[in-house]
Scaffold this motif. Structure first.
Motif, PDB file in Angstrom:
ATOM      1  N   ALA A 291     -35.236  24.605 -17.326  1.00 45.34           N
ATOM      2  CA  ALA A 291     -34.141  23.960 -18.054  1.00 45.34           C
ATOM      3  C   ALA A 291     -34.675  22.860 -18.963  1.00 45.34           C
ATOM      4  O   ALA A 291     -34.162  22.652 -20.074  1.00 45.34           O
ATOM      5  CB  ALA A 291     -33.131  23.389 -17.056  1.00 45.34           C
ATOM      6  N   ALA A 292     -35.715  22.157 -18.507  1.00 47.29           N
ATOM      7  CA  ALA A 292     -36.303  21.084 -19.313  1.00 47.29           C
ATOM      8  C   ALA A 292     -36.899  21.639 -20.603  1.00 47.29           C
ATOM      9  O   ALA A 292     -36.670  21.094 -21.698  1.00 47.29           O
ATOM     10  CB  ALA A 292     -37.370  20.355 -18.506  1.00 47.29           C
ATOM     11  N   LYS A 293     -37.640  22.733 -20.496  1.00 50.02           N
ATOM     12  CA  LYS A 293     -38.252  23.320 -21.693  1.00 50.02           C
ATOM     13  C   LYS A 293     -37.180  23.829 -22.651  1.00 50.02           C
ATOM     14  O   LYS A 293     -37.295  23.639 -23.880  1.00 50.02           O
ATOM     15  CB  LYS A 293     -39.193  24.455 -21.292  1.00 50.02           C
ATOM     16  N   ALA A 294     -36.154  24.446 -22.106  1.00 49.76           N
ATOM     17  CA  ALA A 294     -35.077  24.952 -22.962  1.00 49.76           C
ATOM     18  C   ALA A 294     -34.375  23.814 -23.687  1.00 49.76           C
ATOM     19  O   ALA A 294     -34.038  23.930 -24.877  1.00 49.76           O
ATOM     20  CB  ALA A 294     -34.075  25.735 -22.112  1.00 49.76           C
ATOM     21  N   ALA A 295     -34.168  22.696 -22.993  1.00 47.44           N
ATOM     22  CA  ALA A 295     -33.509  21.548 -23.613  1.00 47.44           C
ATOM     23  C   ALA A 295     -34.374  20.961 -24.725  1.00 47.44           C
ATOM     24  O   ALA A 295     -33.861  20.548 -25.779  1.00 47.44           O
ATOM     25  CB  ALA A 295     -33.204  20.492 -22.552  1.00 47.44           C
ATOM     26  N   LEU A 296     -35.672  20.917 -24.516  1.00 52.46           N
ATOM     27  CA  LEU A 296     -36.576  20.403 -25.548  1.00 52.46           C
ATOM     28  C   LEU A 296     -36.574  21.315 -26.771  1.00 52.46           C
ATOM     29  O   LEU A 296     -36.568  20.848 -27.922  1.00 52.46           O
ATOM     30  CB  LEU A 296     -37.996  20.270 -24.988  1.00 52.46           C
ATOM     31  N   GLN A 297     -36.579  22.607 -26.529  1.00 53.29           N
ATOM     32  CA  GLN A 297     -36.538  23.557 -27.645  1.00 53.29           C
ATOM     33  C   GLN A 297     -35.236  23.418 -28.419  1.00 53.29           C
ATOM     34  O   GLN A 297     -35.237  23.440 -29.660  1.00 53.29           O
ATOM     35  CB  GLN A 297     -36.708  24.982 -27.107  1.00 53.29           C
TER      36      GLN A 297
ATOM     37  N   LYS B  95     -36.338   9.594 -29.639  1.00 52.52           N
ATOM     38  CA  LYS B  95     -35.109   8.881 -29.967  1.00 52.52           C
ATOM     39  C   LYS B  95     -33.882   9.514 -29.312  1.00 52.52           C
ATOM     40  O   LYS B  95     -32.913   8.838 -28.956  1.00 52.52           O
ATOM     41  CB  LYS B  95     -34.920   8.851 -31.484  1.00 52.52           C
ATOM     42  N   ASP B  96     -33.935  10.821 -29.099  1.00 51.23           N
ATOM     43  CA  ASP B  96     -32.815  11.581 -28.541  1.00 51.23           C
ATOM     44  C   ASP B  96     -32.822  11.483 -27.015  1.00 51.23           C
ATOM     45  O   ASP B  96     -33.808  11.840 -26.352  1.00 51.23           O
ATOM     46  CB  ASP B  96     -32.933  13.037 -28.983  1.00 51.23           C
ATOM     47  N   ALA B  97     -31.715  11.024 -26.426  1.00 47.27           N
ATOM     48  CA  ALA B  97     -31.627  10.912 -24.974  1.00 47.27           C
ATOM     49  C   ALA B  97     -31.793  12.265 -24.294  1.00 47.27           C
ATOM     50  O   ALA B  97     -32.315  12.351 -23.170  1.00 47.27           O
ATOM     51  CB  ALA B  97     -30.290  10.282 -24.566  1.00 47.27           C
ATOM     52  N   ALA B  98     -31.367  13.335 -24.952  1.00 49.70           N
ATOM     53  CA  ALA B  98     -31.515  14.675 -24.370  1.00 49.70           C
ATOM     54  C   ALA B  98     -32.986  15.030 -24.188  1.00 49.70           C
ATOM     55  O   ALA B  98     -33.367  15.680 -23.207  1.00 49.70           O
ATOM     56  CB  ALA B  98     -30.830  15.709 -25.264  1.00 49.70           C
ATOM     57  N   VAL B  99     -33.824  14.605 -25.124  1.00 49.51           N
ATOM     58  CA  VAL B  99     -35.263  14.840 -25.015  1.00 49.51           C
ATOM     59  C   VAL B  99     -35.837  14.042 -23.847  1.00 49.51           C
ATOM     60  O   VAL B  99     -36.614  14.552 -23.031  1.00 49.51           O
ATOM     61  CB  VAL B  99     -35.975  14.461 -26.334  1.00 49.51           C
TER      62      VAL B  99
END
Length: 512
Positions: free
Chosen positions: A344-350, A292-296
Motif C-alpha cells: 500500500a505504501a508503494k502504491a500511495a507513493l506512485q 511536502k505532501d502528507a500522503a507521501v
C-alpha cells in the motif's frame, strides 16, 4: 532539549571484549565487595558515566543543555521546582507556586533557611540574578522563556512574568538552576570551584571528564548518605559492563538490550528498566518538494516495519510508540497505530508522483543508533525508495539539523520538563522552523494548550495537536524508550530516572 546516549560497541565486539575481561577477572569478581567501587570501601560510590561532561554551567550557551551538565547540576545546585519520577512536580527552593488568573504571572514562595555550600544565605536576589543570567546567556533551555522577566517581590518571594499566558512555567523551570548573584556572564573561574545549594559540593573535575562530589553538610534536605560520588567517563559499553561486574563501578545505565540478560542473571546486581520521556523521532523535512505532501510522508512511514525492528533490537527497552510524546509526558494522548503495509505504501507513493530515482538523506548522530537506522533504510529500499544514511559528528549534526540540511532526521528526543510545551509547543509551530512543517490550526491548538491553567484542558488540547502531527506524518514516531539501569545490590535508595539523570543524594551503601 535533545538528548543522546553515548556510542556503544557493536554487539559482537562488545560481547567478545566483555567475555575476555570477565574471564580474566573471575577470581576478583567472586571475592570482591562493592561498597564503593574502586574507592576501597566505606560509603563511597563510583558511577560509570555514559555522558561527556565538558561544562558544569547549566546556563552556558554552548553546553548548558548537555545531558552531562544537567546531571552534575542536579547534584550541585537547587531549582525552584523539580520533577519527580512520575512527572509531577515538587518544591525545591520554592514551597508554593501559584499563577494569576491568566497564567501570565507566577509567584514562587521561597523556602526559608536555605544556604549555599559556603554558608551564605540563598535569597530572592540570588534567584532573580540567576534567572537573568540564564536569559542573557541565551542557552538552549532559555528559549522557553523569551521575553520573560523575574523580580523579587519580597525577600522570600519571586514573581515570574511571561509575555503571554503560560501554564507550563513550573515545568519549564526544571532546567533552571540557582547560584549566587555574584556570578555574572560566563564565569569560568566560578565553575572551577562552584558554590551551590544542592546536596553535593564539587571536589574534583578534570579534563578526562572525571567528576567527584562530596556531601554538602548544610543541604536543606539533609546531608547525603554517601561520603563521596565519583563519576568516571566510560563511553565504551564493554568498559562500563566490566567495571560493574568487577566492582570498579557501582552504578551504570544506558545498557543495550543484548547485554541485559547477562546482567539480570547476576545475583550480585539489580537491573531495572523504567519508562522515559524519550521517543525515537524521525522528522521529515516538509519544506522540500518530494516530502511536502502528507500522503507521501504517511506512505514512507507505512513502508517501515518498526514493530519487528523494535522486537529484534530493543525487546526490553523499546515499545512501539503511539504518540509524538511519551506516556509520562503531560500532553500524551494515544493515537491510532500506523499499520505496516509496504504494498500500500508503494502504491500511495506512485499515486502521489513520488520520484523514486531521487535519494533521500537520512541523518543521525551517535553510533548506537546506526543499526536501527540501517534497518529503516533497508525497509524503504524494499519498495524502491533510495536513502543515503549519513552518520554525522554531533556538532555537524546539530548545525545541519537547524539549517534543515536533511530530508529525514533521526533523534532520540527527551523532555526533562515532562511537559508537552517543551516538545510539542516548542518544536512544531510555524515559528520554530524545525522541520519545514507549518500549520496555522496546529499553532492555535498549541498556543491554547500552553495558555490554559486547567491541566485536563491542556492534556485535551495537546492531544488534538498530537493527532494533527501524527496524522500529517510530520515525522515517524517509531519507539517509546525505556532506560535500563544496573547497580550492585549493596546500594540502597537507587531511583532510576526517566531522563537518565539519577539522583545520587538518595543513595546509600549497606553491608561491607
Amino acid at each position: 532539549m535533545t538528548r543522546y546516549r553515548a556510542p556503544r560497541a557493536t554487539r559482537r565486539t562488545a560481547l567478545a571484549v566483555l567475555g575476555a575481561a570477565l574471564s580474566a577477572s573471575l577470581a576478583l569478581t567472586a571475592c570482591s565487595t562493592t561498597s564503593g567501587g574502586s574507592s576501597g570501601g566505606g560509603k563511597e560510590i563510583t558511577v560509570a558515566g555514559t555522558y561527556s561532561i565538558e561544562s558544569l554551567d547549566p546556563a552556558s550557551p554552548s553546553g548548558g543543555g548537555a545531558t552531562g551538565t544537567q546531571l552534575t547540576s542536579k547534584a550541585l545546585f537547587s531549582r525552584l521546582v523539580k520533577p519527580k519520577a512520575d512527572g509531577s512536580l515538587e518544591g525545591d527552593l520554592a514551597t508554593e507556586w501559584t499563577p494569576d488568573g491568566t497564567a501570565t504571572q507566577w509567584t514562587f514562595k521561597l523556602r526559608s533557611g536555605v544556604k549555599f555550600s559556603d554558608g551564605s544565605d540563598v535569597t530572592a536576589d540570588d534567584v532573580v540574578a540567576s534567572f537573568q543570567r540564564f536569559i542573557d546567556l541565551k542557552s538552549t533551555n532559555a528559549a522557553n522563556f523569551t521575553g520573560y522577566t523575574m523580580t523579587a517581590s519580597s525577600p522570600t518571594e519571586v514573581v515570574l512574568k511571561a509575555t503571554k499566558p503560560d501554564a507550563a512555567i513550573p515545568y519549564k523551570l526544571a532546567v533552571f538552576f540557582v547560584m549566587p548573584k555574584s556570578v555574572q556572564g560566563e564565569d569560568k573561574e566560578f565553575f572551577q570551584h562552584p558554590v551551590g545549594s544542592g546536596p553535593f559540593k564539587l571536589e574534583k573535575f578534570d579534563s578526562a571528564g572525571t567528576v567527584v562530589f562530596a556531601p554538602n553538610s548544610g543541604y536543606y534536605g539533609g546531608e547525603p548518605k554517601v561520603t563521596k560520588v565519583t563519576i568516571k567517563k566510560m563511553p565504551e559499553l564493554a568498559a562500563r559492563l566490566t567495571a560493574l561486574k568487577t566492582g570498579e563501578a557501582d552504578l551504570i545505565w544506558g545498557i543495550p538490550d543484548d547485554q541485559l540478560p547477562q546482567l539480570q542473571s547476576d545475583s550480585n546486581l539489580t537491573v531495572q528498566t523504567v519508562p522515559s520521556t524519550a521517543v525515537f523521532t524521525m522528522w521529515f523535512n516538509s519544506s522540500i518538494p518530494s516530502l511536502k505532501d502528507a500522503a507521501v510522508r504517511r506512505a514512507l512511514w507505512q513502508a517501515v516495519d518498526f514493530a519487528t525492528i523494535i522486537k529484534q533490537l530493543y525487546p526490553q527497552t523499546g515499545t512501539l510508540s503511539d504518540a509524538p510524546v511519551s506516556p509520562v509526558t503531560l500532553g500524551y494522548s494515544q493515537q491510532e497505530a500506523q499499520k505496516y503495509d509496504p504494498a500500500a505504501a508503494k502504491a500511495a507513493l506512485q499515486a502521489a508522483g513520488f520520484d523514486f530515482a531521487k535519494k533521500l538523506r537520512l541523518q543521525f548522530a551517535n553510533a548506537e543508533f546506526r543499526q536501527f537506522n540501517q534497518a529503516v533504510v533497508s525497509d524503504l529500499a524494499k519498495i524502491g525508495v533510495q536513502v543515503d544514511l549519513l552518520e554525522k559528528e554531533q556538532a555537524v549534526f546539530t548545525k545541519d539539523l537547524l539549517a534543515l540540511n536533511w530530508d529525514i532526521n533521526f533523534q532520540q528526543l527527551s523532555n526533562p520538563t515532562f511537559d508537552g510545551a517543551n516538545t510539542l509547543g516548542r518544536l512544531y509551530t510555524c515559528a520554530a522552523k524545525r522541520n519545514g512543517y507549518c500549520n496555522p490550526d496546529l499553532d492555535k491548538l498549541l498556543a491554547a494548550a500552553g495558555a490554559s491553567p486547567d491541566k485536563n484542558e491542556r492534556v485535551r488540547l495537546y492531544g488534538e495537536a498530537g493527532k494533527i502531527i501524527w496524522s500529517d506524518a510530520v515525522g515517524m514516531f517509531p519507539m517509546a524508550v525505556k532506560f535500563a539501569y544496573a547497580w550492585n545490590k549493596n546500594l540502597t535508595g537507587v531511583a532510576p530516572d526517566p531522563n537518565g539523570l539519577p539522583d545520587f543524594s538518595t543513595i546509600g551503601v549497606s553491608g561491607s
